[in-house]
Design an enzyme around this catalytic site. Structure first.
Site, PDB file in Angstrom:
ATOM      1  N   CYS A  60      -0.961   6.515   6.282  1.00  0.00           N
ATOM      2  CA  CYS A  60      -2.027   5.939   7.102  1.00  0.00           C
ATOM      3  C   CYS A  60      -1.447   5.273   8.339  1.00  0.00           C
ATOM      4  CB  CYS A  60      -2.799   4.936   6.253  1.00  0.00           C
ATOM      5  SG  CYS A  60      -4.018   3.977   7.177  1.00  0.00           S
ATOM      6  N   CYS A  98       0.843  -1.203   0.000  1.00  0.00           N
ATOM      7  CA  CYS A  98       0.000   0.000   0.000  1.00  0.00           C
ATOM      8  C   CYS A  98       0.873   1.245   0.000  1.00  0.00           C
ATOM      9  CB  CYS A  98      -0.905   0.009   1.229  1.00  0.00           C
ATOM     10  SG  CYS A  98      -1.937   1.491   1.370  1.00  0.00           S
ATOM     11  N   GLN A 100     -15.547 -10.767  15.426  1.00  0.00           N
ATOM     12  CA  GLN A 100     -14.138 -10.777  15.052  1.00  0.00           C
ATOM     13  C   GLN A 100     -13.945 -10.152  13.666  1.00  0.00           C
ATOM     14  OE1 GLN A 100     -11.293 -11.612  16.516  1.00  0.00           O
ATOM     15  NE2 GLN A 100     -12.089 -12.388  18.450  1.00  0.00           N
ATOM     16  N   CYS A 142      -6.668  -8.951  22.934  1.00  0.00           N
ATOM     17  CA  CYS A 142      -6.002  -8.436  21.734  1.00  0.00           C
ATOM     18  C   CYS A 142      -4.845  -7.512  22.088  1.00  0.00           C
ATOM     19  CB  CYS A 142      -7.001  -7.719  20.821  1.00  0.00           C
ATOM     20  SG  CYS A 142      -7.774  -6.269  21.565  1.00  0.00           S
ATOM     21  N   TYR A 198     -18.333 -10.767  28.951  1.00  0.00           N
ATOM     22  CA  TYR A 198     -18.155  -9.965  27.747  1.00  0.00           C
ATOM     23  C   TYR A 198     -18.467 -10.857  26.525  1.00  0.00           C
ATOM     24  CZ  TYR A 198     -15.432  -7.318  31.181  1.00  0.00           C
ATOM     25  OH  TYR A 198     -15.011  -6.658  32.309  1.00  0.00           O
ATOM     26  N   ASP A 255     -13.623 -12.230  27.711  1.00  0.00           N
ATOM     27  CA  ASP A 255     -13.090 -11.560  26.515  1.00  0.00           C
ATOM     28  C   ASP A 255     -13.303 -10.059  26.686  1.00  0.00           C
ATOM     29  OD1 ASP A 255     -12.264 -10.764  24.033  1.00  0.00           O
ATOM     30  OD2 ASP A 255     -13.784 -11.860  22.901  1.00  0.00           O
ATOM     31  N   GLU A 311     -23.091  -9.484  29.025  1.00  0.00           N
ATOM     32  CA  GLU A 311     -22.727  -8.500  27.992  1.00  0.00           C
ATOM     33  C   GLU A 311     -23.500  -7.215  28.260  1.00  0.00           C
ATOM     34  OE1 GLU A 311     -21.393  -6.285  25.299  1.00  0.00           O
ATOM     35  OE2 GLU A 311     -20.572  -8.326  25.248  1.00  0.00           O
ATOM     36  N   CYS A 333      -1.720   0.422   9.463  1.00  0.00           N
ATOM     37  CA  CYS A 333      -0.794  -0.715   9.368  1.00  0.00           C
ATOM     38  C   CYS A 333       0.576  -0.331   9.923  1.00  0.00           C
ATOM     39  CB  CYS A 333      -0.641  -1.166   7.908  1.00  0.00           C
ATOM     40  SG  CYS A 333      -2.113  -1.980   7.239  1.00  0.00           S
ATOM     41  N   CYS A 362      -8.114   0.127   0.161  1.00  0.00           N
ATOM     42  CA  CYS A 362      -7.276  -0.318   1.265  1.00  0.00           C
ATOM     43  C   CYS A 362      -6.982  -1.788   1.032  1.00  0.00           C
ATOM     44  CB  CYS A 362      -7.988  -0.116   2.600  1.00  0.00           C
ATOM     45  SG  CYS A 362      -7.122  -0.843   4.010  1.00  0.00           S
TER      46      CYS A 362
END
Length: 407
Positions: free
Chosen positions: A94, A86, A240, A364, A270, A337, A294, A97, A171
């Protein structure tokens, strides 16, 4: 603090902003950059790789022990450096990434180093880590993204650590077809656009402006497939981002959960629309209980619909820390999570006090995961299994599933 003696020199204020530095690049660090040193200070360098020598432009310097820089010229390149796919991925471009200039295998190795380093530094755990590749390659995977809108109504992506919006024509990490209908329209200046391309190929987009969500494209109902089931959920509900991540996470969670006695009670905290609750219900059977907690009303409504055939599932809407004391139990296993910031020391401790044999954490952010594992270690839990997935290729993000066991 006493004033400096008369005639004494004031402390020097260092500001290297916009200076060019020649740097020998060291190890990778959490956040999508590498560490270099210059005149006794740490320089966090983006667009570089370990072992390279680069010329870097300082982009931020608050005058402390470190500054930030972008590698603008590579003097000695790593053999694993590649041309970014890219054109927006370089310095000043950007911010989405971090590693387009690295071979995919090296990207996974760098993420593994970061996960291991965070566990060592924050939890005192030495663990060899492997980041697993997901199917599909490093491009065309992002099914959910958010774009900003310029002052003239064009959708774009933000520069790194900046509010500047860069209009883009495509993108390369976006799922095929996700952006075209969005880029063809004009949007409210300074708004944001939330985009979802679901498993059926439908594109959903909504404009977010002044705290109000305005659906603009698609039916608003996303159709997904994972864990051997079909899912219908509001497009804005959590799911996800990588099309193969949901099944990978479910498989790792079930490995961590292990054998659960039929009729047992488990918690899915969660839990979103029920991705993990569904297979947990299969483990405990119709006489067991899976308590899904949740706070998002759209997700809990979807969970109620999607899991209506599973009598073991009980959906509780509310913030985990608010409803925890009233949940049925005790749980044999807890799955959590949490948001990117993790559970936090207090809530991690409260979960550990429930006495579950195993707690499975989905995270994450490896730093947040390491802090939560360390907090549970204070209550007699030890890290057992750990799997990491490259669910966000080209970025520094990595999805981890960790199991702690009561000792």
């Amino acid at each position: 603090m006493s004033a400096p003696a008369e005639g004494a020199a004031e402390p020097a204020v260092t500001d290297w902003t916009d200076q060019l530095l020649e740097l020998d690049v060291g190890a990778v660090a959490h956040g999508g950059h590498c560490v270099a040193r210059h005149e006794g200070r740490v320089v966090f360098v983006r667009h570089a790789l370990p072992g390279e020598r680069v010329r870097a432009a300082v982009t931020e310097d608050a005058g402390g022990s470190f500054c930030r820089a972008d590698a603008v010229a590579v003097l000695v390149a790593s053999p694993q450096r590649v041309e970014p796919p890219c054109p927006w991925a370089g310095p000043g471009g950007c911010g989405g990434c971090d590693w387009q200039h690295a071979e995919p295998a090296l990207q996974r190795d760098l993420k593994a180093v970061v996960v291991a380093e965070q566990l060592s530094r924050l939890a005192g755990i030495e663990r060899e880590v492997t980041v697993e590749e997901l199917p599909g390659g490093p491009l065309d995977w992002r099914t959910r993204m958010r774009m900003a809108v310029t002052d003239d109504g064009r959708p774009g992506l933000r520069a790194h650590r900046s509010h500047e919006v860069l209009p883009v024509g495509d993108c390369p990490i976006a799922a095929p077809g996700a952006l075209l209908p969005v880029l063809e329209r004009e949007w409210t200046p300074t708004a944001e656009v939330e985009i979802v391309r679901d498993a059926a190929g439908e594109v959903h987009a909504a404009e977010l402006f002044e705290g109000v969500r305005h659906p603009a494209l698609g039916s608003g109902t996303a159709h997904e497939q994972a864990a051997g089931r079909e899912w219908e959920l509001p497009a804005e509900a959590f799911w996800q981002v990588h099309p193969h991540a949901a099944d990978a996470v479910v498989g790792a969670v079930l490995e961590g959960v292990g054998d659960v006695a039929p009729g047992a009670c488990t918690w899915d905290l969660y839990g979103g629309a029920g991705l993990i609750a569904a297979p947990l219900a299969g483990r405990v059977g119709p006489e067991g209980r899976v308590v899904l907690v949740e706070s998002d009303p759209a997700a809990t409504a979807a969970a109620g619909r999607c899991l209506a055939d599973l009598p073991a599932v009980q959906v509780v809407r509310g913030r985990v820390e608010k409803v925890l004391d009233g949940l049925p139990g005790p749980p044999a296993v807890i799955v959590a999570d949490p948001p990117r910031k993790g559970l936090g020391r207090g809530l991690a401790g409260r979960l550990a006090e429930q006495g579950a044999e195993r707690i499975v954490l989905v995270a994450c952010d490896p730093a947040a995961l390491a802090r939560d594992v360390a907090a549970m270690g204070e209550h007699g839990y030890r890290l057992d299994t750990l799997r990491a997935f490259d669910a966000f290729p080209m970025t520094h993000h990595v999805e981890c599933v960790a199991t702690v066991r009561r000792m």
